[in-house]
Motif scaffolding. Structure first.
Motif, PDB file in Angstrom:
ATOM      1  N   MET A  83       0.839  -1.198   0.000  1.00  0.00           N
ATOM      2  CA  MET A  83       0.000   0.000   0.000  1.00  0.00           C
ATOM      3  C   MET A  83       0.880   1.255   0.000  1.00  0.00           C
ATOM      4  O   MET A  83       1.944   1.271   0.609  1.00  0.00           O
ATOM      5  CB  MET A  83      -0.908   0.000   1.233  1.00  0.00           C
ATOM      6  N   SER A  84       0.395   2.318  -0.639  1.00  0.00           N
ATOM      7  CA  SER A  84       1.144   3.559  -0.729  1.00  0.00           C
ATOM      8  C   SER A  84       1.092   4.334   0.578  1.00  0.00           C
ATOM      9  O   SER A  84       0.245   4.096   1.438  1.00  0.00           O
ATOM     10  CB  SER A  84       0.596   4.414  -1.866  1.00  0.00           C
ATOM     11  N   ALA A  85       1.999   5.324   0.694  1.00  0.00           N
ATOM     12  CA  ALA A  85       2.061   6.137   1.907  1.00  0.00           C
ATOM     13  C   ALA A  85       0.777   6.916   2.125  1.00  0.00           C
ATOM     14  O   ALA A  85       0.283   7.029   3.253  1.00  0.00           O
ATOM     15  CB  ALA A  85       3.262   7.095   1.815  1.00  0.00           C
ATOM     16  N   ASP A  86       0.207   7.470   1.028  1.00  0.00           N
ATOM     17  CA  ASP A  86      -1.007   8.262   1.207  1.00  0.00           C
ATOM     18  C   ASP A  86      -2.212   7.409   1.593  1.00  0.00           C
ATOM     19  O   ASP A  86      -3.149   7.899   2.229  1.00  0.00           O
ATOM     20  CB  ASP A  86      -1.315   9.112  -0.033  1.00  0.00           C
ATOM     21  N   PHE A  87      -2.194   6.109   1.241  1.00  0.00           N
ATOM     22  CA  PHE A  87      -3.262   5.213   1.676  1.00  0.00           C
ATOM     23  C   PHE A  87      -3.248   5.077   3.193  1.00  0.00           C
ATOM     24  O   PHE A  87      -4.268   5.263   3.864  1.00  0.00           O
ATOM     25  CB  PHE A  87      -3.114   3.836   1.024  1.00  0.00           C
ATOM     26  N   GLY A 108      -3.980   8.362   4.993  1.00  0.00           N
ATOM     27  CA  GLY A 108      -5.405   8.640   4.961  1.00  0.00           C
ATOM     28  C   GLY A 108      -6.182   7.764   5.912  1.00  0.00           C
ATOM     29  O   GLY A 108      -7.091   8.233   6.612  1.00  0.00           O
ATOM     30  N   TYR A 109      -5.836   6.495   5.987  1.00  0.00           N
ATOM     31  CA  TYR A 109      -6.549   5.561   6.865  1.00  0.00           C
ATOM     32  C   TYR A 109      -6.358   5.936   8.331  1.00  0.00           C
ATOM     33  O   TYR A 109      -7.330   6.020   9.098  1.00  0.00           O
ATOM     34  CB  TYR A 109      -6.045   4.132   6.629  1.00  0.00           C
ATOM     35  N   ILE A 110      -5.134   6.182   8.724  1.00  0.00           N
ATOM     36  CA  ILE A 110      -4.840   6.504  10.129  1.00  0.00           C
ATOM     37  C   ILE A 110      -5.473   7.827  10.531  1.00  0.00           C
ATOM     38  O   ILE A 110      -6.063   7.958  11.612  1.00  0.00           O
ATOM     39  CB  ILE A 110      -3.321   6.540  10.360  1.00  0.00           C
ATOM     40  N   SER A 111      -5.377   8.835   9.666  1.00  0.00           N
ATOM     41  CA  SER A 111      -5.944  10.147   9.999  1.00  0.00           C
ATOM     42  C   SER A 111      -7.468  10.086  10.058  1.00  0.00           C
ATOM     43  O   SER A 111      -8.093  10.749  10.888  1.00  0.00           O
ATOM     44  CB  SER A 111      -5.499  11.191   8.969  1.00  0.00           C
ATOM     45  N   TYR A 159     -14.610   4.759   7.835  1.00  0.00           N
ATOM     46  CA  TYR A 159     -14.069   6.060   7.495  1.00  0.00           C
ATOM     47  C   TYR A 159     -12.563   6.027   7.303  1.00  0.00           C
ATOM     48  O   TYR A 159     -12.009   6.823   6.552  1.00  0.00           O
ATOM     49  CB  TYR A 159     -14.435   7.084   8.573  1.00  0.00           C
ATOM     50  N   GLY A 160     -11.904   5.097   7.982  1.00  0.00           N
ATOM     51  CA  GLY A 160     -10.476   4.929   7.732  1.00  0.00           C
ATOM     52  C   GLY A 160     -10.248   4.525   6.286  1.00  0.00           C
ATOM     53  O   GLY A 160      -9.413   5.099   5.584  1.00  0.00           O
ATOM     54  N   ALA A 161     -11.037   3.538   5.823  1.00  0.00           N
ATOM     55  CA  ALA A 161     -10.936   3.104   4.426  1.00  0.00           C
ATOM     56  C   ALA A 161     -11.378   4.213   3.485  1.00  0.00           C
ATOM     57  O   ALA A 161     -10.783   4.424   2.422  1.00  0.00           O
ATOM     58  CB  ALA A 161     -11.793   1.855   4.214  1.00  0.00           C
ATOM     59  N   LEU A 162     -12.438   4.935   3.865  1.00  0.00           N
ATOM     60  CA  LEU A 162     -12.932   6.039   3.044  1.00  0.00           C
ATOM     61  C   LEU A 162     -11.867   7.114   2.872  1.00  0.00           C
ATOM     62  O   LEU A 162     -11.620   7.588   1.762  1.00  0.00           O
ATOM     63  CB  LEU A 162     -14.196   6.632   3.694  1.00  0.00           C
ATOM     64  N   ASN A 163     -11.246   7.501   3.983  1.00  0.00           N
ATOM     65  CA  ASN A 163     -10.231   8.545   3.935  1.00  0.00           C
ATOM     66  C   ASN A 163      -9.025   8.116   3.111  1.00  0.00           C
ATOM     67  O   ASN A 163      -8.427   8.912   2.384  1.00  0.00           O
ATOM     68  CB  ASN A 163      -9.797   8.914   5.354  1.00  0.00           C
ATOM     69  N   ALA A 164      -8.662   6.835   3.229  1.00  0.00           N
ATOM     70  CA  ALA A 164      -7.553   6.308   2.437  1.00  0.00           C
ATOM     71  C   ALA A 164      -7.892   6.379   0.951  1.00  0.00           C
ATOM     72  O   ALA A 164      -7.084   6.836   0.127  1.00  0.00           O
ATOM     73  CB  ALA A 164      -7.266   4.863   2.843  1.00  0.00           C
ATOM     74  N   THR A 193       2.120  11.581   9.161  1.00  0.00           N
ATOM     75  CA  THR A 193       2.293  10.200   8.685  1.00  0.00           C
ATOM     76  C   THR A 193       2.947  10.172   7.314  1.00  0.00           C
ATOM     77  O   THR A 193       3.830   9.339   7.048  1.00  0.00           O
ATOM     78  CB  THR A 193       0.931   9.481   8.630  1.00  0.00           C
ATOM     79  N   MET A 194       2.537  11.078   6.442  1.00  0.00           N
ATOM     80  CA  MET A 194       3.138  11.139   5.106  1.00  0.00           C
ATOM     81  C   MET A 194       4.625  11.468   5.194  1.00  0.00           C
ATOM     82  O   MET A 194       5.444  10.877   4.473  1.00  0.00           O
ATOM     83  CB  MET A 194       2.419  12.195   4.262  1.00  0.00           C
ATOM     84  N   ASN A 195       4.970  12.394   6.066  1.00  0.00           N
ATOM     85  CA  ASN A 195       6.387  12.758   6.219  1.00  0.00           C
ATOM     86  C   ASN A 195       7.213  11.603   6.783  1.00  0.00           C
ATOM     87  O   ASN A 195       8.384  11.437   6.432  1.00  0.00           O
ATOM     88  CB  ASN A 195       6.522  13.981   7.119  1.00  0.00           C
ATOM     89  N   GLU A 196       6.585  10.821   7.671  1.00  0.00           N
ATOM     90  CA  GLU A 196       7.293   9.675   8.246  1.00  0.00           C
ATOM     91  C   GLU A 196       7.460   8.542   7.233  1.00  0.00           C
ATOM     92  O   GLU A 196       8.500   7.884   7.191  1.00  0.00           O
ATOM     93  CB  GLU A 196       6.542   9.156   9.481  1.00  0.00           C
ATOM     94  N   LEU A 197       6.416   8.309   6.439  1.00  0.00           N
ATOM     95  CA  LEU A 197       6.455   7.210   5.480  1.00  0.00           C
ATOM     96  C   LEU A 197       7.145   7.582   4.169  1.00  0.00           C
ATOM     97  O   LEU A 197       7.588   6.714   3.427  1.00  0.00           O
ATOM     98  CB  LEU A 197       5.027   6.737   5.173  1.00  0.00           C
TER      99      LEU A 197
END
Length: 308
Positions: free
Chosen positions: A1-5, A8-11, A64-69, A290-294
């Motif tokens: 899975m990509s970083a933005d996925f 998005g899921y965590i946020s 919503y985690g999946a939705l946001n991802a 999260t994006m900056n970390e990943l």
């Protein structure tokens, strides 16, 4: 899975955990007389126990985690495609809105059942209210998969318009804030910028689609006993007991306006705006972190862009 996925899921999950109590109040205020139960007059009486603070949160946390991802992945890919001819230039605000609208439309498959289950769980004030899983099983048993998508068209319209303004307002406020800070010769404080711009984006989004959200809530909180058919927006007829017809979005809007006036379409907006600022400030902060970390290269690129 990509970083933005994953970002998005965590946020998305973090936002639901923080905002669920206020979201519960918003849904009950919106449901109004269409709710199966009466609405307590004071905000504090909405919560009969500690468990009521997270009522209806299970479906959104998972959904919503999946939705946001899905939202962020679709938005990022669409934005990159639309802006491929202007590499290195700031994102165009029109293409930002369009990419957000496409991202919002893509979430329909997840957001409709998630919203339906959440709203039905939240309108109940009983201490023995059914769980999200219990509501899901009941809908599948009586209406099938189609029942989970009741109110799907108005939900898709709300999400497409709303997320268009979501990314548009975040990008616009970010550009304005960076510009003002450069004029003053001050350093950009990344955390403060993300929190403020994220919060503002949430408020702008909900203000732009709140009447649609009220209609969606009222459509989805109509419950008929053992109904066997449930078109996305058309009527459904109960085959057991008295015949009860579920109304479509247009009929719900007309009835609400006729019986409660235009103010009904903004009932709960203040609560929603407060929730939106807090939740989206946190969501954007978690997403950016999260994006900056990943993706460390993204962080380096952003620092260079801010220095230009």
């Amino acid at each position: 899975m990509s970083a933005d996925f994953w970002a998005g899921y965590i946020s998305g999950a973090a936002g639901i955990l923080i905002g669920n109590p206020l979201d519960l109040i918003k849904v009950r205020l919106q449901a109004g007389t269409s709710s199966l139960t009466s609405i307590p007059s004071s905000y504090t009486s909405q919560f009969s126990s500690a468990g009521s603070l997270i009522r209806g949160a299970t479906a959104p946390i998972l959904g919503y985690g999946a939705l946001n991802a899905l939202l962020f992945v679709t938005y990022n890919r669409t934005s990159a495609l639309l802006n491929s001819s202007t590499t290195g230039a700031p994102p165009n605000l029109w293409t930002t809105w369009l990419a957000g609208a496409i991202g919002g439309l893509a979430t329909w498959v997840v957001s409709t059942p998630t919203e339906l289950i959440k709203c039905r769980a939240q309108i109940s004030t009983s201490s023995n209210a059914a769980s999200s899983w219990g509501i899901t099983k009941q809908i599948l048993r009586t209406e099938g998969i189609r029942g989970l998508y009741f109110g799907g068209v108005v939900t898709a319209l709300r999400d497409s318009i709303g997320y268009g303004f979501y990314f548009w307002s975040y990008e616009l406020s970010t550009q304005l804030m960076i510009s003002r800070m450069r004029e003053r010769g001050s350093d950009t404080q990344e955390a403060a910028k993300v929190l403020l711009c994220g919060g503002l984006a949430g408020v702008v989004t909900w203000a732009s689609i709140f009447p649609l959200d009220v209609i969606k809530t009222r459509v989805q909180t109509q419950i008929t006993a053992d109904s066997t058919t449930a078109p996305l927006l058309g009527p459904a007829v109960s085959t057991d007991g008295p015949e009860r017809r579920r109304l479509g979005a247009v009929e719900v809007a007309r009835n609400a306006y006729r019986t409660e006036g235009p103010g009904v379409f903004f009932r709960g907006l203040m609560v929603c705006s407060t929730r939106a600022f807090i939740v989206n400030a946190v969501q954007w902060a978690v997403y950016e972190w999260t994006m900056n970390e990943l993706d460390p290269e993204r962080k380096t690129s952003k620092i260079k862009d801010d220095e230009l």
